[in-house]
Scaffold this motif. Structure first.
Motif, short mmCIF file in Angstrom:
data_model
loop_
_atom_site.label_atom_id
_atom_site.label_comp_id
_atom_site.label_asym_id
_atom_site.label_seq_id
_atom_site.Cartn_x
_atom_site.Cartn_y
_atom_site.Cartn_z
N GLY A 1 127.51 10.19 68.54
CA GLY A 1 127.78 9.14 67.57
C GLY A 1 129.18 9.16 67.02
N GLU A 2 129.76 10.34 66.93
CA GLU A 2 131.09 10.49 66.35
C GLU A 2 131.68 11.77 66.93
OE1 GLU A 2 132.23 9.12 62.18
OE2 GLU A 2 130.72 10.67 62.02
N PRO A 3 132.99 11.94 66.80
CA PRO A 3 133.52 13.24 67.18
C PRO A 3 132.88 14.30 66.27
CG PRO A 3 135.30 11.65 66.81
CD PRO A 3 134.04 11.01 66.33
N ASP B 1 128.12 17.92 73.35
CA ASP B 1 128.70 16.81 72.59
C ASP B 1 128.76 15.65 73.58
OD1 ASP B 1 130.24 15.04 71.16
OD2 ASP B 1 132.09 16.19 71.34
N THR B 2 127.96 14.63 73.33
CA THR B 2 127.81 13.57 74.33
C THR B 2 128.53 12.31 73.88
OG1 THR B 2 125.77 12.77 73.31
CG2 THR B 2 125.54 14.46 75.01
N TRP B 3 129.45 11.82 74.70
CA TRP B 3 130.15 10.58 74.37
C TRP B 3 129.55 9.42 75.15
CZ3 TRP B 3 132.36 6.82 77.25
CH2 TRP B 3 132.96 5.78 76.51
N TRP B 4 129.25 8.37 74.44
CA TRP B 4 128.82 7.12 75.09
C TRP B 4 128.75 6.02 74.05
CZ3 TRP B 4 123.40 5.31 74.72
CH2 TRP B 4 122.60 6.12 73.92
N GLN B 5 128.34 4.83 74.45
CA GLN B 5 128.33 3.66 73.55
C GLN B 5 127.12 2.78 73.85
OE1 GLN B 5 132.04 1.98 75.31
NE2 GLN B 5 132.98 2.39 73.34
N THR B 6 126.84 1.85 72.93
CA THR B 6 125.80 0.85 73.20
C THR B 6 126.12 0.18 74.54
OG1 THR B 6 125.63 0.46 70.84
CG2 THR B 6 124.65 -1.20 72.26
N ASP C 1 138.06 3.47 72.61
CA ASP C 1 138.20 4.82 72.05
C ASP C 1 139.46 5.49 72.59
OD1 ASP C 1 135.97 4.90 70.44
OD2 ASP C 1 134.67 5.71 71.98
N LEU D 1 137.50 13.30 72.74
CA LEU D 1 137.62 12.00 72.07
C LEU D 1 138.40 12.17 70.77
CD1 LEU D 1 136.32 9.41 73.24
CD2 LEU D 1 135.34 11.51 74.17
N ARG E 1 138.33 5.95 67.29
CA ARG E 1 138.53 4.57 67.72
C ARG E 1 140.02 4.24 67.76
NH1 ARG E 1 135.07 2.10 70.35
NH2 ARG E 1 135.86 0.08 69.67
N LYS F 1 128.21 6.38 61.09
CA LYS F 1 129.63 6.40 61.47
C LYS F 1 130.50 6.05 60.27
CE LYS F 1 128.69 4.62 66.06
NZ LYS F 1 128.24 5.81 66.75
#
Ligand code: 6R9
Length: 589
Positions: free
Chosen positions: A323-325, A347-352, A439, A451, A454, A543
């Motif tokens: 959800g956030e760094p 720590d998983t990075w992704w988006q809608t 990002d 990451l 934004r 966030k």
């Protein structure tokens, strides 16, 4: 109920397949608001519920391709509602059950939903939430709505029943129980719409991102299996509301497609206290993978180790963050205290927009290192690419740029509902040939991805570009729970002068923080101002809304923009007042 051999629609993949093999396996564990009141639903039960509900929707006139808005807290019926839509080929649009009537109405209208499914009341943190009342208000502004299906939960004395709204309204549990437990799954094309999910843009109206059938499910299932190393008998605990993409992919579709057992958390991280809420749950439910947001981790960290240590967490095998760094301090606490250094932290990075996890430390070779606070490695089929402002590809390591993805992947959103132009303008035109994530990212000398926040939050000071996460990470101090760094106009340093909002500390600490950042990062990165606040403005999914802070320091508190996702307006008011005091003090000095 026999499954149509040609039917590949979702509930078949998420339910029928598993019912054939293990009907009595638990699919859902509903961890209700009051700790210890969990409800278990087997695959057979969930299939029956889904089929009855699918038949109810059909009887009410819902057809393939129709949009259905679901306004419900996490509960088995909400999951069954999503799956029932999928079963009959309707498109679900879940709206987080904390949204106001106005925001709900916007989303119902945008999706052109004729059907809304809700419950009369919900419980969150011990408080009764009158969902049906909000829906009543919303549908008054939505002439296109033909039917509202209300599930009556008996939580508190409920007066009036649900018969007031309009003729077509029905108490759908009663209706449902009359229906057959067999509902033929619709046959869908791989590129047909599965769901719409709204996410807020920084300006303008929310974007209804569209996910489709086959690619999304494949990506949800694969990432769930490999990132979390999900094994057959594991119990997966993702603390996300079903109103967000994390809830869609890792509470519902990923785990169910893999035949897993998934936990639905109804409560808040601190109800009834910071131990019982979350840390008591792994032992009671034997949770193996725990997946949550940095904001909750930071909040619980603040309450100290004792709350965690009180409970046995030996069932946990892996911890995830999304959800956030995640700042280093929170990461270390998660790893050392919560996971007792035994559980890898991903720590998983992704988006809608991406549908599922795109960058995360796992999967990777056995024993491969995991560095704190970094998403590190791309998932199978994801090719991250760094681009500079002019669109040049940055090939080297030890470089920062805009995170783009250079080829399509199965889980990618296909469009914005009814606004493909906006989809192209937001994601595909800014860097032609690439998917633009919005990002910022730093590729380390080892080639790992970190990451940095934004891109619209990036600060430019005397020509140096700074990601917000880089400075916030360092602002770690015993008395600081969370921080948000933003830029504001500065005559001498050019475009940016910095100002930090730091929580739970005393103003006398600002000098210490300036020194800390100067020492650990660079002098130019040290904030010019430090404002102390008890809370940061956050979205309902946790966030930090830095754009709200930016407006405040630009003295544009009356132009805060779209605040529908803001969690606590009071926090913003306090920051505005605090900022005025800060400015006055500066003048006095
Ligand atoms: C899954 C989800 C997406 C935005 C994304 C980024 C931020 C998510 C992150 C992260 C750093 C991570 N984000 N995960 N930033 N590290 N591990 O949160 O989707 O609500 O659409 O938000 O969240 O800025 O672009 P969504």
């Amino acid at each position: 109920c026999s499954v149509n051999d040609t039917g590949f629609s979702f509930p078949v993949n998420c339910l029928d397949r598993h019912v054939h093999v293990a009907p009595d396996k638990v699919a859902l564990i509903w961890e209700k608001d009051e700790p210890g009141e969990e409800v278990r639903v087997t695959y057979r039960e969930l299939l029956e519920l889904t089929c009855r509900l699918g038949n109810t929707l059909k009887r009410q006139g819902v057809k393939q391709g129709d949009r259905v808005t679901i306004y419900m807290p996490p509960c088995p019926l909400a999951v069954a509602s999503m799956l029932a839509c999928a079963r009959i080929g309707a498109v679900h649009a879940v709206v987080f059950a904390g949204f106001s009537a106005e925001s709900l109405a916007d989303r119902i209208r945008d999706a052109q939903s004729e059907t809304v499914i809700t419950v009369n009341q919900g419980l969150r943190g011990g408080k009764v939430i009158e969902l049906k009342k909000t829906v009543d208000q919303a549908v008054k502004q939505c002439p296109g709505v033909k039917r509202v299906l209300v599930h009556k939960q008996v939580l508190a004395q409920h007066k009036g029943g649900c018969e007031t709204l309009r003729e077509l309204l029905c108490s759908f549990l009663q209706e449902m129980m009359k229906e057959d437990t067999c509902c033929e799954p619709a046959v869908m094309d791989s590129e047909d719409m599965l769901f719409i999910l709204y996410t807020s843009g920084s300006t303008g109206k929310p974007k209804g991102l569209v996910h489709t059938q086959a690619g999304y499910l494949l990506f949800a299932a694969l990432t769930h299996k490999y990132v979390f190393d999900y094994q057959d008998r594991d119990i997966f605990g993702c603390v996300a509301d079903i109103g967000w993409i994390t809830g869609h992919t890792y509470v519902v579709y990923g785990p169910l497609c893999n035949g897993g057992t998934t936990v639905l958390f109804e409560s808040t991280p601190v109800y009834p206290n910071p131990g019982n809420s979350l840390w008591a749950v792994p032992k009671r439910l034997r949770i193996n993978q725990f997946y949550g947001a940095p904001t909750a981790i930071r909040l619980l960290l603040r309450y100290g180790n004792e709350w965690v240590k009180k409970y046995d967490r030996s069932s946990l095998k892996l911890l995830g963050s999304v959800g956030e760094p995640i700042n280093r301090e929170a990461w270390e606490w998660y790893f050392r205290v919560v996971g007792e250094t035994r559980c890898p932290v991903v720590d998983t990075w992704w988006q809608t927009e991406t549908g599922g996890i795109c960058i995360s430390p796992r999967p990777s070779n056995p024993g491969a290192e995991i560095l704190p606070g970094m998403a590190m490695r791309p998932f199978f089929g994801i090719s991250p690419c760094l681009l500079d402002d002019k669109g040049n590809i940055l090939l080297k390591n030890n470089v920062s740029g805009a995170l783009c993805i250079s080829q399509a992947w199965p889980g990618m959103a296909r469009t914005i509902y009814n606004d493909h132009k906006r989809f192209l303008e937001t994601y595909l035109i800014p860097r032609p040939g690439f998917f633009f994530t919005g990002d910022g990212v730093y590729r380390t000398s080892e080639g790992y991805y970190q990451l940095t926040g934004r891109l619209d939050d990036v600060i430019n000071i005397s020509g140096h570009r700074l990601g917000t996460a880089e400075v916030e990470n360092i602002s770690h101090h015993v008395a600081v729970a969370e921080s948000a760094v933003i830029g504001c106009p500065h005559e001498i340093k050019g475009e940016g002068k910095m100002l930090s909002f730091l929580g739970y500390t005393e103003e006398t600490l600002s000098a210490e923080l300036q020194e800390l950042i100067s020492k650990k990062m660079a002098k130019y990165a040290a904030p010019d101002y430090v404002q102390v606040t008890h809370q940061l403005p956050k979205t309902r999914s946790g966030k930090i809304m830095r754009r709200v802070l930016r407006k405040i320091v630009e003295n544009k508190a009356n132009e805060l923009g779209d605040l529908t996702t803001l969690d606590d307006y009071e926090a913003v008011q306090q920051i505005i007042t605090g900022h005025k005091h800060l400015v006055e003090r500066q003048k006095d000095n």
